[in-house]
Design an enzyme around this catalytic site. Sequence first.
Site, PDB file in Angstrom:
ATOM      1  N   ASN A 209      -4.699   4.967   5.115  1.00 52.65           N
ATOM      2  CA  ASN A 209      -5.405   6.248   5.096  1.00 52.65           C
ATOM      3  C   ASN A 209      -5.842   6.604   6.508  1.00 52.65           C
ATOM      4  O   ASN A 209      -5.565   5.865   7.451  1.00 52.65           O
ATOM      5  CB  ASN A 209      -6.597   6.162   4.140  1.00 52.65           C
ATOM      6  CG  ASN A 209      -7.512   5.030   4.525  1.00 52.65           C
ATOM      7  OD1 ASN A 209      -8.123   5.051   5.579  1.00 52.65           O
ATOM      8  ND2 ASN A 209      -7.573   4.000   3.680  1.00 52.65           N
ATOM      9  N   ASP A 278      -7.720   2.363  -2.842  1.00 51.49           N
ATOM     10  CA  ASP A 278      -8.032   2.135  -4.259  1.00 51.49           C
ATOM     11  C   ASP A 278      -6.865   1.500  -5.001  1.00 51.49           C
ATOM     12  O   ASP A 278      -7.043   0.844  -6.015  1.00 51.49           O
ATOM     13  CB  ASP A 278      -8.405   3.465  -4.927  1.00 51.49           C
ATOM     14  CG  ASP A 278      -9.767   3.941  -4.455  1.00 51.49           C
ATOM     15  OD1 ASP A 278     -10.643   3.079  -4.268  1.00 51.49           O
ATOM     16  OD2 ASP A 278      -9.946   5.152  -4.260  1.00 51.49           O
ATOM     17  N   LYS A 288      12.963  -5.790   3.155  1.00 53.04           N
ATOM     18  CA  LYS A 288      12.871  -4.343   3.346  1.00 53.04           C
ATOM     19  C   LYS A 288      13.629  -3.606   2.237  1.00 53.04           C
ATOM     20  O   LYS A 288      14.797  -3.931   1.958  1.00 53.04           O
ATOM     21  CB  LYS A 288      13.446  -3.980   4.712  1.00 53.04           C
ATOM     22  CG  LYS A 288      13.250  -2.532   5.065  1.00 53.04           C
ATOM     23  CD  LYS A 288      13.814  -2.219   6.436  1.00 53.04           C
ATOM     24  CE  LYS A 288      13.842  -0.714   6.620  1.00 53.04           C
ATOM     25  NZ  LYS A 288      14.639  -0.300   7.748  1.00 53.04           N
ATOM     26  N   LYS A 341     -22.186   1.668  -8.433  1.00 56.98           N
ATOM     27  CA  LYS A 341     -21.904   0.489  -7.616  1.00 56.98           C
ATOM     28  C   LYS A 341     -23.163  -0.313  -7.307  1.00 56.98           C
ATOM     29  O   LYS A 341     -23.108  -1.287  -6.558  1.00 56.98           O
ATOM     30  CB  LYS A 341     -21.199   0.910  -6.322  1.00 56.98           C
ATOM     31  CG  LYS A 341     -19.904   1.691  -6.582  1.00 56.98           C
ATOM     32  CD  LYS A 341     -19.062   1.869  -5.324  1.00 56.98           C
ATOM     33  CE  LYS A 341     -17.870   2.760  -5.636  1.00 56.98           C
ATOM     34  NZ  LYS A 341     -16.696   2.498  -4.812  1.00 56.98           N
TER      35      LYS A 341
HETATM   36  O1  C5P Z   1     -15.286   4.994  -4.746  1.00 52.30           O
HETATM   37  P1  C5P Z   1     -15.143   5.235  -3.314  1.00 52.30           P
HETATM   38  O2  C5P Z   1     -13.892   4.655  -2.712  1.00 52.30           O
HETATM   39  O3  C5P Z   1     -15.339   6.642  -2.853  1.00 52.30           O
HETATM   40  O4  C5P Z   1     -16.400   4.435  -2.715  1.00 52.30           O
HETATM   41  C1  C5P Z   1     -16.657   4.372  -1.385  1.00 52.30           C
HETATM   42  C2  C5P Z   1     -17.425   3.131  -1.051  1.00 52.30           C
HETATM   43  O5  C5P Z   1     -16.921   2.015  -1.768  1.00 52.30           O
HETATM   44  C3  C5P Z   1     -17.242   2.790   0.409  1.00 52.30           C
HETATM   45  O6  C5P Z   1     -18.410   2.166   0.884  1.00 52.30           O
HETATM   46  C4  C5P Z   1     -16.065   1.827   0.368  1.00 52.30           C
HETATM   47  O7  C5P Z   1     -16.049   0.981   1.500  1.00 52.30           O
HETATM   48  C5  C5P Z   1     -16.291   1.074  -0.936  1.00 52.30           C
HETATM   49  N1  C5P Z   1     -15.068   0.629  -1.583  1.00 52.30           N
HETATM   50  C6  C5P Z   1     -14.847  -0.706  -1.829  1.00 52.30           C
HETATM   51  N2  C5P Z   1     -13.711  -1.132  -2.443  1.00 52.30           N
HETATM   52  C7  C5P Z   1     -12.787  -0.254  -2.875  1.00 52.30           C
HETATM   53  C8  C5P Z   1     -12.998   1.118  -2.649  1.00 52.30           C
HETATM   54  C9  C5P Z   1     -14.134   1.524  -2.007  1.00 52.30           C
HETATM   55  O8  C5P Z   1     -15.702  -1.516  -1.444  1.00 52.30           O
HETATM   56  N3  C5P Z   1     -11.699  -0.688  -3.471  1.00 52.30           N
END
Ligand code: C5P
Length: 398
Positions: A209, A278, A288, A341
């Site tokens: 990203n 995610d 490859k 969270k």
């Molecule tokens: O749900 P979202 O990705 O928007 O949440 C953002 C927060 O969650 C950020 O602090 C990010 O570093 C953390 N995060 C995480 N693990 C993931 C996705 C996001 O710790 N897989």
Amino acid sequence: MLKGKTIILGVSGSIAAYKAVDIARRLIRDGATVKVVMTSSATKFVTPLTFRTLTKQSVATELFTENSKSKICHISLSDEADIILVAPATANIINKTANGVADDLLSTTLLAADVPIIFAPAMNSKMYLSEATQKSLNRLKAFGFRVIEPTLGELACGEEGVGRLAEVDTIVEVIKFETAKEKDLKNRSVVVTAGGTREEIDPVRYISNRSSGKMGYAIANELTKRGAKTTLISAPTYLPTPQNVNFISVSNASDMQREMLQYFDKCDAVIMAAAVADFTPAEPVSKKIKRNKTGNFSLKLKSNPDIIKELGRIKKKQILIGFAAETEDLIENARKKIEEKNLDLIIANDVSKPEIGFEEDFNEVTILNKKGIVKKVPRMTKREIARIIVDKLVDVLD
Ligand code: C5P
């Protein structure tokens, strides 16, 4: 006001070196112990004897001496200091420090230092405005060093321009301000994550990203400045590694989670600035991937662990700070995330605005706790925002 403070005054070879005599005098008058380190060219402008007489301290000029003191000078010097001021700072010392060059006593002391460093540049305006010097100054700022900008005026070479050493009053004020800041995170241990994770598809491709890591690195720099034992778990970035952090380089979300769990038990706080993917390829392949006959290709993804959510579930006393990068319903989504969270604070930023957020040096955020908005931070540099986030962490830890 500077009583009990030890200041290393690094003097490099500019005509403005004579003003360093006045700076030393003013700092001593305010109660500081001043130890002067001179580059060899600085000694052509002012003699070490001038500083020795004024500071009543020996003046260091040589990297290699026969001195039998137990500690090596360039290490022990910065160990003794509360702050280092380089005034005047020439293009040479600025460009060297930005690149980690350590070839004399002053540059070696700067590289080995783990105290705040302040540069007050003085040079010809063309040298100051050159791309190399400007890039170096930006790098120094990214390392967390402070730069007291030079002023406009007549320069020693007869030209008019920017490059005059800042006023002695200004320099002394900055030193007072910086030394007054307490090490309010001393004895605290904080883990920060930064950068965008790379989820490997095959040996040459990955999903990632637009996160540059700048926000997380700025936070790590601020934490070390404030005395915290800082671990920075970083996904790949193009940023210089901050000084004095326990730096852990990772690639994907699972690596980041594994490393985080190594440090979580013993830390006081986690600041999760990383943009963790995610999703990750469900079946990464070791060779490859080639084109196929249909010309189409579909990739199956599976969910990654939500690292901070898991920490929110297992946490004991640790403070958890997360980020919410949103393109719509910023505050509403941030509120949901802080609950979901189990976070203590969340930093919400609107990534749909092009001039802030991802890849930029600036950001504009809203800080929330479980009760609601704590602070709206208008557009400012990520370094300044880092300072505000760390201030809020200190409030919650107290
Ligand atoms: O749900 P979202 O990705 O928007 O949440 C953002 C927060 O969650 C950020 O602090 C990010 O570093 C953390 N995060 C995480 N693990 C993931 C996705 C996001 O710790 N897989």
